[in-house]
Design a protein around this motif. Structure first.
Motif, mmCIF file in Angstrom:
data_model
loop_
_atom_site.group_PDB
_atom_site.id
_atom_site.type_symbol
_atom_site.label_atom_id
_atom_site.label_comp_id
_atom_site.label_asym_id
_atom_site.label_seq_id
_atom_site.Cartn_x
_atom_site.Cartn_y
_atom_site.Cartn_z
ATOM 1 N N VAL A 188 -5.777 61.729 -15.544
ATOM 2 C CA VAL A 188 -6.347 61.255 -14.284
ATOM 3 C C VAL A 188 -7.754 61.823 -14.109
ATOM 4 O O VAL A 188 -8.673 61.127 -13.671
ATOM 5 N N VAL B 23 -2.326 57.149 -10.678
ATOM 6 C CA VAL B 23 -3.736 56.776 -10.738
ATOM 7 C C VAL B 23 -4.441 57.316 -9.514
ATOM 8 O O VAL B 23 -3.890 57.263 -8.414
ATOM 9 N N LEU B 24 -5.602 57.884 -9.688
ATOM 10 C CA LEU B 24 -6.452 58.183 -8.530
ATOM 11 C C LEU B 24 -7.680 57.285 -8.660
ATOM 12 O O LEU B 24 -8.623 57.613 -9.369
ATOM 13 N N ASP B 25 -7.626 56.139 -8.023
ATOM 14 C CA ASP B 25 -8.746 55.208 -8.122
ATOM 15 C C ASP B 25 -9.716 55.453 -6.968
ATOM 16 O O ASP B 25 -9.533 56.387 -6.184
ATOM 17 N N SER B 26 -10.740 54.613 -6.870
ATOM 18 C CA SER B 26 -11.782 54.890 -5.887
ATOM 19 C C SER B 26 -11.223 54.952 -4.470
ATOM 20 O O SER B 26 -11.650 55.779 -3.664
#
Lengths: 361, 127
Positions: B98, B66-69
């Protein structure tokens, strides 16, 4: 057997054929667990004798279940006795009944004391009902006709009364008083497995906040031998690594639902955002993942709750670009865009709950 | 962000390997990283830019689930800070899933260059 006098014998002899019909079933139950044919005969006789003794208290259609459970219990206690006998076979003199008697007696008295204390704490109606049914041996039909109710309603009330008694028993056995006004109703709702009441009371939120209740809940579960509900995954959240764990669990549940790789990533990302807020702003919380179904559609339901300080202005927190922490946004508007349903509830000082759903397209 | 309390729970080193090739640092991340590990990696890379006189950083994020904020912000900050110290950053290995999640999240990635894979990323850095 027990020395208690038979309260009612009115069942009469015309039910004896029920008993005859029961015998083969009991024999099957016992025969499946015990090899020795003599022991089987003994156990079948013993079971039937107990069923006869308890007959006046049991409704006719639940007689087979009662007989089956009794048979299993007798087999189990015989097994314990024989193991004990084997362990003690090297002793010249073995008088097991006597040896444990003083201890057993004290335990029995203590247990009795706990039950009495617990009974005294019950509401009057619950106590009277339990006494009438369990001690005096009145069946549900008799009780129902006595107060103009139906046997079904009486059974439901008995169920709740037993659930309440379990809670009071735990309080008495652990020798503690409920620390808050909400503990008792929450534990009662859990003990009676009343989902709606649990929701109304925000039982899950209370369990996060109240360590006493969390412990007692575990004991309640152990007493009833139950696990968490099926299809529900709980991830306790307290530190950074738990964020990764929560999104991995979410992936597992999402895979079970049948989400595509893209949707799984969307769900995992949304969970990452809301779980991070728990770690950042609250001491602890949990993420609960549930598989949901609604009219042929399936989806995943996510609840992320914490017992932190809460968000003072939830509406403002949902605006893009709003941030309170080192210039980072809360990620909440982003999470909302990733999911089909998003709801934020927060009361200052009481914690925050985010509920999200994503459905299969 | 919280740092682990108590000495009993010593942190494992960040599961990422950093190779230097010429004037470039090539970072490959092995498993999903939590926030603290991401911050540690960011600090470590910034240090190395000075110590090893690196001109380029190439980060392969294919292993990040995951590339979250937070992850995006950490990478973007790294790129900015590295640039201030004279090094270029390229991120490679963003999967289609992603990428889609990042677009929905609508977090901007200022100043950070991206490329499809290691090979193209290296070309980016040398050109």
């Amino acid at each position: 057997m027990n020395g208690a006098p038979r309260v009612r014998n009115a069942a009469g002899t015309h039910h004896d054929e029920d008993l005859v019909n029961l015998e083969p079933m009991v024999r099957r139950v016992v025969g499946a667990r015990v090899k020795d044919p003599h022991a089987v005969d003994d156990l079948v006789q013993e079971t039937l004798a107990r069923v006869v003794a308890a007959r006046s208290r049991i409704e006719a259609d639940s007689l087979p279940q009662y007989a089956a459970v009794t048979a299993r219990n007798l087999v189990a206690s015989m097994a314990t006795r024989s193991i004990r006998a084997r362990e003690r076979s090297h002793l010249l003199v073995d008088d097991p009944e006597d040896e444990d008697a003083p201890v057993a007696d004290v335990l029995l008295r203590e247990e009795r004391h706990i039950v009495m204390t617990a009974l005294a704490k019950l509401p009057d109606a619950d106590r009277l009902l339990l006494l009438a049914h369990e001690v005096e041996g009145q069946d549900t039909a008799t009780i129902a006709s006595g107060n103009g109710s139906t046997p079904g309603a009486v059974a439901a009330r008995l169920f709740r009364a037993r659930a309440n008694l379990r809670v009071e028993y735990l309080f008495a056995a652990e020798q503690l008083e409920p620390p808050t006004d909400r503990c008792r109703p929450v534990l009662r709702a859990i003990s009676s497995a009343d989902r709606r009441r649990q929701q109304d009371l925000d039982a899950a939120g209370h369990l996060l906040r109240c360590t006493t209740c969390a412990r007692l809940r575990a004991l309640l579960g152990a007493r009833r031998g139950e696990q968490d509900e099926e299809g529900v995954v709980r991830v306790p959240v307290a530190r950074d690594a738990d964020v990764v764990l929560a999104r991995q669990k979410a992936r597992e549940v999402a895979a079970e639902v049948g989400f595509s790789a893209t949707d799984m990533t969307l769900v995992a990302t949304a969970i990452s955002e809301v779980t991070r807020n728990i770690v950042k702003f609250a001491e602890r919380g949990e993420v609960v993942l549930t598989l949901i179904r609604h009219e042929h559609r399936q989806g995943i339901h996510v609840v992320a709750r914490d017992v932190g300080p809460g968000i003072e202005d939830p509406e403002e927190a949902m605006r893009d670009g709003f941030s309170t922490c080192q210039g980072f946004g809360l990620g909440l508007p982003g999470a909302k865009r990733l999911m089909d349903h998003f709801e934020l509830t927060s009361n200052a000082g009481e914690g925050t709950t985010v509920t999200m759903e994503k459905w299969l397209p | 962000m919280k740092i682990d309390e108590g000495p009993s729970r010593a942190r494992a080193p960040v599961p990422a390997s950093i190779l230097s090739q010429g004037t470039n640092l090539i970072v490959s991340i092995h498993t999903a990283l939590d926030d603290e590990q991401l911050m540690l990696l960011q600090r470590d890379l910034l240090d190395r830019v000075g110590r090893q006189r690196a001109k380029g950083i190439l980060i392969d994020v294919a292993a990040l689930d995951v590339l979250d904020s937070f992850a995006i912000r950490t990478l973007a900050d790294l790129a900015y800070m590295a640039q201030l110290r004279g090094a270029e950053t390229v991120v490679v290995g963003i999967s289609p899933e992603v990428a889609m999640a990042m677009v929905r999240l609508a977090v901007e990635m200022p100043l950070m260059r991206t490329a499809l894979d290691l090979e193209e990323g290296l070309q980016c850095l040398t050109s």
